[in-house]
Design a protein around this motif. Sequence first.
Motif, PDB file in Angstrom:
ATOM      1  N   MET B 269       0.857  -1.095   0.010  1.00 19.04           N
ATOM      2  CA  MET B 269      -0.119   0.198   0.070  1.00 19.04           C
ATOM      3  C   MET B 269       0.802   1.328  -0.124  1.00 19.04           C
ATOM      4  O   MET B 269       0.757   2.401   0.540  1.00 19.04           O
ATOM      5  CB  MET B 269      -1.036  -0.038   1.263  1.00 19.04           C
ATOM      6  N   LEU B 270       1.858   1.297  -0.751  1.00 17.47           N
ATOM      7  CA  LEU B 270       2.745   2.468  -1.054  1.00 17.47           C
ATOM      8  C   LEU B 270       1.929   3.413  -1.194  1.00 17.47           C
ATOM      9  O   LEU B 270       1.081   3.557  -2.073  1.00 17.47           O
ATOM     10  CB  LEU B 270       3.825   2.274  -2.071  1.00 17.47           C
ATOM     11  N   GLY B 271       2.079   4.969  -0.667  1.00 22.38           N
ATOM     12  CA  GLY B 271       1.441   6.006  -0.869  1.00 22.38           C
ATOM     13  C   GLY B 271       0.369   6.216   0.013  1.00 22.38           C
ATOM     14  O   GLY B 271      -0.390   7.090  -0.019  1.00 22.38           O
ATOM     15  N   GLN B 272      -0.133   4.983   0.570  1.00 22.58           N
ATOM     16  CA  GLN B 272      -1.299   5.322   1.950  1.00 22.58           C
ATOM     17  C   GLN B 272      -0.433   5.994   2.847  1.00 22.58           C
ATOM     18  O   GLN B 272       0.400   5.502   3.786  1.00 22.58           O
ATOM     19  CB  GLN B 272      -1.566   3.885   2.379  1.00 22.58           C
ATOM     20  N   TRP B 383      -7.375   2.105   5.454  1.00 28.13           N
ATOM     21  CA  TRP B 383      -6.685   1.142   4.648  1.00 28.13           C
ATOM     22  C   TRP B 383      -7.386   0.477   3.412  1.00 28.13           C
ATOM     23  O   TRP B 383      -7.056   0.147   2.140  1.00 28.13           O
ATOM     24  CB  TRP B 383      -6.341  -0.037   5.484  1.00 28.13           C
ATOM     25  N   GLY B 386      -7.922   1.524  -0.596  1.00 24.67           N
ATOM     26  CA  GLY B 386      -7.071   1.400  -1.961  1.00 24.67           C
ATOM     27  C   GLY B 386      -6.482  -0.227  -1.654  1.00 24.67           C
ATOM     28  O   GLY B 386      -5.795  -0.537  -2.654  1.00 24.67           O
ATOM     29  N   ALA B 387      -6.779  -0.859  -0.604  1.00 27.32           N
ATOM     30  CA  ALA B 387      -5.795  -2.102  -0.366  1.00 27.32           C
ATOM     31  C   ALA B 387      -6.124  -3.186  -1.513  1.00 27.32           C
ATOM     32  O   ALA B 387      -5.075  -3.783  -1.940  1.00 27.32           O
ATOM     33  CB  ALA B 387      -6.284  -2.610   0.929  1.00 27.32           C
ATOM     34  N   ASP B 390      -4.363  -2.480  -4.522  1.00 27.12           N
ATOM     35  CA  ASP B 390      -2.773  -2.710  -4.407  1.00 27.12           C
ATOM     36  C   ASP B 390      -2.322  -4.069  -4.271  1.00 27.12           C
ATOM     37  O   ASP B 390      -1.476  -4.398  -5.137  1.00 27.12           O
ATOM     38  CB  ASP B 390      -2.414  -1.945  -3.028  1.00 27.12           C
TER      39      ASP B 390
END
Lengths: 568, 568
Positions: B269-272, B383, B386-387, B390
């Motif tokens: 979840m890069l960018g979270q 979370w 967009g999880a 991702d």
Amino acid sequence: MSTKASQPSWKALVIDKRIRQQASIPADWLSVIEPHIPSPDTLDVSGIPDQCTELLSEREREITNTLDVQVLLAKLASGEWSSVEVTTAFYKRAIIAHKLTNCLTEIFVERALARAAEVDAYLKEKGEPMGPLHGLPVSLKDQLCIKGLETTMGYVSWIGKYADKDAALVEVLYKCGAVPFVRTNIPQTLMWPETFNNVFGRTVNPYNRLLTSGGSSGGEGALIALRGSPIGVGSDVGGSIRIPSAFCGLYSLRPSYHRIPYEGAVNSMLGQDSVPSVFGPLANSLSGVKLFTQAVVASEPWRLDPLCVRKKWDQDAYELKEHGGGNGMCFAVLWDDGWVKPHPPVIRALETVKKALEAQGQKVIDWVPLKHKEVVDNVGAIWAAGAAEDYRVTTQPTGEPVLATMSEDDNTVVESTFRPSHSDTVSAYQLWQLHLKKRELRKEYLDYWEATVEKTGTGRPVDAIIAPVAPYAAPPHGKNLSSAYTTVWNGLDYTALVIPVSRVDENVDVKLPPHQFLSKDDEDNYNMYDSATFNNAPIAVQLVGRTLEEEGVIGMAEIVNAALKTTA
Amino acid sequence: MSTKASQPSWKALVIDKRIRQQASIPADWLSVIEPHIPSPDTLDVSGIPDQCTELLSEREREITNTLDVQVLLAKLASGEWSSVEVTTAFYKRAIIAHKLTNCLTEIFVERALARAAEVDAYLKEKGEPMGPLHGLPVSLKDQLCIKGLETTMGYVSWIGKYADKDAALVEVLYKCGAVPFVRTNIPQTLMWPETFNNVFGRTVNPYNRLLTSGGSSGGEGALIALRGSPIGVGSDVGGSIRIPSAFCGLYSLRPSYHRIPYEGAVNSMLGQDSVPSVFGPLANSLSGVKLFTQAVVASEPWRLDPLCVRKKWDQDAYELKEHGGGNGMCFAVLWDDGWVKPHPPVIRALETVKKALEAQGQKVIDWVPLKHKEVVDNVGAIWAAGAAEDYRVTTQPTGEPVLATMSEDDNTVVESTFRPSHSDTVSAYQLWQLHLKKRELRKEYLDYWEATVEKTGTGRPVDAIIAPVAPYAAPPHGKNLSSAYTTVWNGLDYTALVIPVSRVDENVDVKLPPHQFLSKDDEDNYNMYDSATFNNAPIAVQLVGRTLEEEGVIGMAEIVNAALKTTA
């Protein structure tokens, strides 16, 4: 865009609000001021307040012309000047400024004077000042809620919304002994670098009323330039403190994210936490910028705002311990951002600063920009991710149009044609990818700056960057189309401080022959310039330091400022 | 989920990776260890490493049983113990730990020993240690890239990905003189409080192999508990440092967002960026937690990571200047979160701490929870925003299944049935609304904490909260279904430090009669408990302080820890 028959139309709400605003000005002040207000063809109105001698006594003119906030505070703390008389003086002058430039939103004379009296009583009773900003009138951008006052932020839909508590920063200002005394104008949505909205209309530049005062803190810019306030608070998500500061000839600071409390203020795009808007001071003196920042940080604002960084005022950083104690530093000048080359007066400002620093024995090298357009495009995409929905939801209750331009005064009758750049709605996952890109760009820029240690000869990377605030001085209304020169530092979260340098002189800042254009935007920008149009507009530079380096940036700005004064 | 015929199936990739992992262990170590590895029905394997006397010399057992990192560092800095011998000792023991619990991912003995030799040579040549962590072996969660090493993070799709540079924190560790020497296991996606993935399989708890070591830093938990590493680095987005720390009986710190550099590490979840994951230390001693944190902060990590807070180590804060110098403090115990009541051994841990503090003259009151479920639900929604996308994008190249549970070892053959709680995809605008809710909850909690000044009798708000880390000790595999007791502090961004207290004793921690259940989750949790199942599992508490209060939290933990030692 139709409204229910049972509700007043948005235009009726505006008329009512404007009547109430006018009524909030003491009638006896107004009657004295009005004869002094020139016709619109008088462009430079900066000298007019001091001509209003029937309203402003000699002492009141002395008070309001005391530009150095440190001097004002000393006189207030000693009781030489009472807060009531200082607040009265600035209030009168603020009303003059308003009639000249339309810079105010909320006007609350009685309330402010009652607060000033409370501060005066405190000093008398306790024998000491209430706090580090004892008795100082402070103007506030129309986002900073004050309990019991209407907070429209230029939205018709928010007319009649009264705050049930103070914003955290207002709480801090009260604790520090300050006197919030007026609120100031902004553009609709706040997301414009000019100042116009459907409720209050347009704020103009006091040095040339055909030019914008900048935005979004454009009310502050015009007000303080006319000395209608000794210091004000603006907000900056893409340049909104620095642009009006530069266009109106003021000092100002864009602190890093979360150094100054934002809690409890209203805003557009609430929840847009990727490139957070920040509050910061605008003033006629650098001492004002420093004393405000120091006072707010010393108040431990993290006890009021959960997002505020727990970081005390760092006196070592202010004394430039990390910058050679302020001697033998190496500054770097950003002549252009590789995208749009600034107009001649802006280049002159940079050259003036370079010469002044060199005359003091400081080293000045060139700063080659790194991916500024990519940083700015990334920030724009983050805003656009949810902006259209935010504006739609906010304006929907009254059906006021969302503005598509700042160029025409008849904006209020234009059906909304929302600017396309703010409507690229995306999913949360896509927003995460923009965050990732942002982080990569920030890392690249950080490494790039660190690597300048090879070029400075000081054993340190470049101490600070000297950069344009915009590629032009204040342009005509509707022509401030890009905030790239400021937004790049919001994206990177670098602390930036604006230092006024001079004014456009149409005889000096002549148009140059065309250069090899960096881009279509550059060509358009070149074509926009002619020295007569911009005549008399202030010019300024930004001093740019590192993330959360407020103390060091203020310390370095003092060195630049002193160098300019010595050279001048 | 099919893969192209020309590509190896994901299972073939796993087999190859596991063969390569096995081959990275020195064969002569392996042959000596294997006879010591008991059959799966031996649950408590914590005593086994010290029985491997053919592999671990007496001196190596002395080294690896030196739990106090400060003592280890002193001996390394003086040269009494070389880094090569210390690293060799811990490496051997790490391999034993791995054979007992399956805690390692990347094994690189030669490289680590070469680094140790370099550090030894530095000391010999310069006559001074390389840095504050001179010669110390440090284990790293499988996110922390080391140049040239494969970085799978438990994703089959990342098998064969070799890092082209060190993560910023690895750079810092090198500068500090440390010796990164193994990487450790994690769950697929990192978003589970247990440790199982398709590449490396499951890590188990060394005190009871039917129980989980926790997660997501579960490899660190098992490894350090077996003294296979003196200190390790985990990451925590919802409890991933603290849960394995508590389940394995270790000290650990979850710092606030952006205090320890995350730059250059891999992650899910890069960018979270709304609830950022943070790195922090796990160790057998509190001194390890302190010395690691101090060393990293003193390295000025903001010069490597643009997101790192520019905030020096605050010695005054560590010395508890803001907490009465550590005397006459007021702690508050969170007995339950108003949602799920902890099992008897966890309550006993809280009672033990309360008594120990009171015996030292500190005041202890109750902490009434405020909207913990709302905070945790808000974090979960962020979370979930967009999880799913991702995970889908990450696993798509090989078609490995996304795990739907941690409960079965045949997870690897289950077709993905993604857990519904992680698939509430929303728009960026809706994510902004979740941010807004988060900010409101943080403000409410801050005001609530500040208001405790009325209850403490110290003139200050509660100094720190003592709270459960989970409502249970380490549960059986697949049964760690909630991380609410840790995630709440991630949402609020409060600094939290785990202090081990004792172990479950099936004769002491007997099941209580049913209470009036707080929720369905509470009833389920009650039903899960029987003392035999949890027997021998460590129990711990969290000490919770304010945002960016790492120094103060470490200082207060020292007081709690000393009180526990005095009472014990």
